[in-house]
Each structure stands twice: as structure tokens, then as C-alpha cells.
Scaffold this motif. Structure first.
Motif, short mmCIF file in Angstrom:
data_model
loop_
_atom_site.label_atom_id
_atom_site.label_comp_id
_atom_site.label_asym_id
_atom_site.label_seq_id
_atom_site.Cartn_x
_atom_site.Cartn_y
_atom_site.Cartn_z
N VAL A 51 36.88 45.48 52.19
CA VAL A 51 37.80 45.25 50.95
C VAL A 51 37.06 44.36 50.32
O VAL A 51 36.75 42.96 50.75
N PRO A 52 36.85 44.40 48.84
CA PRO A 52 36.25 43.56 47.91
C PRO A 52 37.05 42.28 47.78
O PRO A 52 38.26 42.57 47.65
N LYS A 53 36.53 41.27 47.39
CA LYS A 53 37.07 40.01 47.15
C LYS A 53 37.79 40.16 45.66
O LYS A 53 37.19 41.40 45.08
N PRO A 54 38.94 39.78 45.43
CA PRO A 54 39.54 39.90 43.94
C PRO A 54 38.69 40.00 42.77
O PRO A 54 38.69 40.75 41.87
N THR A 55 37.74 39.11 42.89
CA THR A 55 36.76 38.86 41.83
C THR A 55 35.94 40.01 41.77
O THR A 55 35.19 40.43 40.65
N GLU A 56 35.44 40.61 42.81
CA GLU A 56 34.72 41.83 42.82
C GLU A 56 35.13 43.13 42.80
O GLU A 56 34.77 44.35 42.76
N ALA A 57 36.78 43.15 42.86
CA ALA A 57 37.31 44.36 42.85
C ALA A 57 37.77 45.07 41.44
O ALA A 57 38.25 46.01 41.29
N THR A 58 36.76 44.44 40.38
CA THR A 58 37.10 45.03 39.02
C THR A 58 36.57 46.43 38.93
O THR A 58 37.09 46.97 37.94
N GLY A 59 35.69 46.66 39.63
CA GLY A 59 34.92 48.15 39.45
C GLY A 59 35.32 49.20 40.65
O GLY A 59 34.41 50.05 40.93
#
Length: 117
Positions: free
Chosen positions: A52-60
Motif C-alpha cells: 500500500v502506497p503512503k498517502p503522499t504516493e497514492a495520488t497516481g
């Protein structure tokens, strides 16, 4: 802004069909404009073995259905894992349809019980 995009997404996790309300970050929404699905972190990690990506990395982030890694995105899933609810329902409907077809085509008298001597 971002609230409009979030509003179009389903509030339920596609995989388990539960609403995760404890933390807003526990649900990931797909960036694909044609997709309105969300997945909860628990299902992604536990059932799909995803990082699971970190919230800051989840934009894409693109969901497993758009990436064709969810069971329901393929015709037949032969992986040994818990299948998503949509795939399990599809399997159950297919099994029921096969039984109905088998019952209507087989048997003497189409659905009429055969007397046992």
C-alpha cells in the motif's frame, strides 16, 4: 478540487464490501476517471499481497481491477487466495445456472421425479 473526485468513488471496498470509516486513509480510490472503485488497505495487503502506497504516493494509484490483477477483472482466477466478493458471486451464479441447465436437460420427464421401484 479533490473533494469532487473523492465524492464520485464508492464508499465500499470493492473486495470486502465493507465501509472503512475509522481512518480516511485506510481506503484507496483509483485515479482512473472511468473507475469509481475503492479498496481498503486490509484487503490490498491481506488478500491481494499488495504494497500500500503512503498517502503522499497514492495520488497516481490505479486499482487492481484497472490493472487486471483483481479476480473479477479476469475470466477465470486460478490463484489460491480469497477471491473478491464480485468474483465469488459471479462463480456462484454460473454454478447455479449450470445446475438449472443440467436439471432441465436431464431426468425422465423434465423435473418430474423418477419413481423408485
Amino acid at each position: 478540487g479533490g473533494d469532487d473526485a473523492e465524492a464520485k468513488h464508492n464508499k465500499y471496498c470493492h473486495f470486502c464490501q465493507h465501509v472503512k470509516v475509522k481512518r480516511a486513509t485506510s481506503m484507496l480510490a483509483c485515479v482512473n476517471q472511468e473507475c469509481a472503485r475503492r479498496f481498503c488497505e486490509h484487503c490490498l495487503v491481506t488478500h491481494l499481497s499488495e504494497v500500500v502506497p503512503k498517502p503522499t504516493e497514492a495520488t497516481g494509484w490505479r486499482c487492481p481491477i484497472c490493472r487486471k490483477t483483481c479476480c473479477c477483472a479476469v475470466k477465470m482466477c486460478d490463484r489460491t487466495h480469497r477471491h473478491c466478493k464480485a468474483f465469488r458471486y459471479r462463480q456462484r451464479r454460473a454454478e447455479q445456472a449450470a445446475k438449472r441447465t443440467q436439471n432441465s436437460n436431464g431426468g425422465a420427464g423434465r423435473g418430474v421425479p423418477i419413481p423408485i421401484p
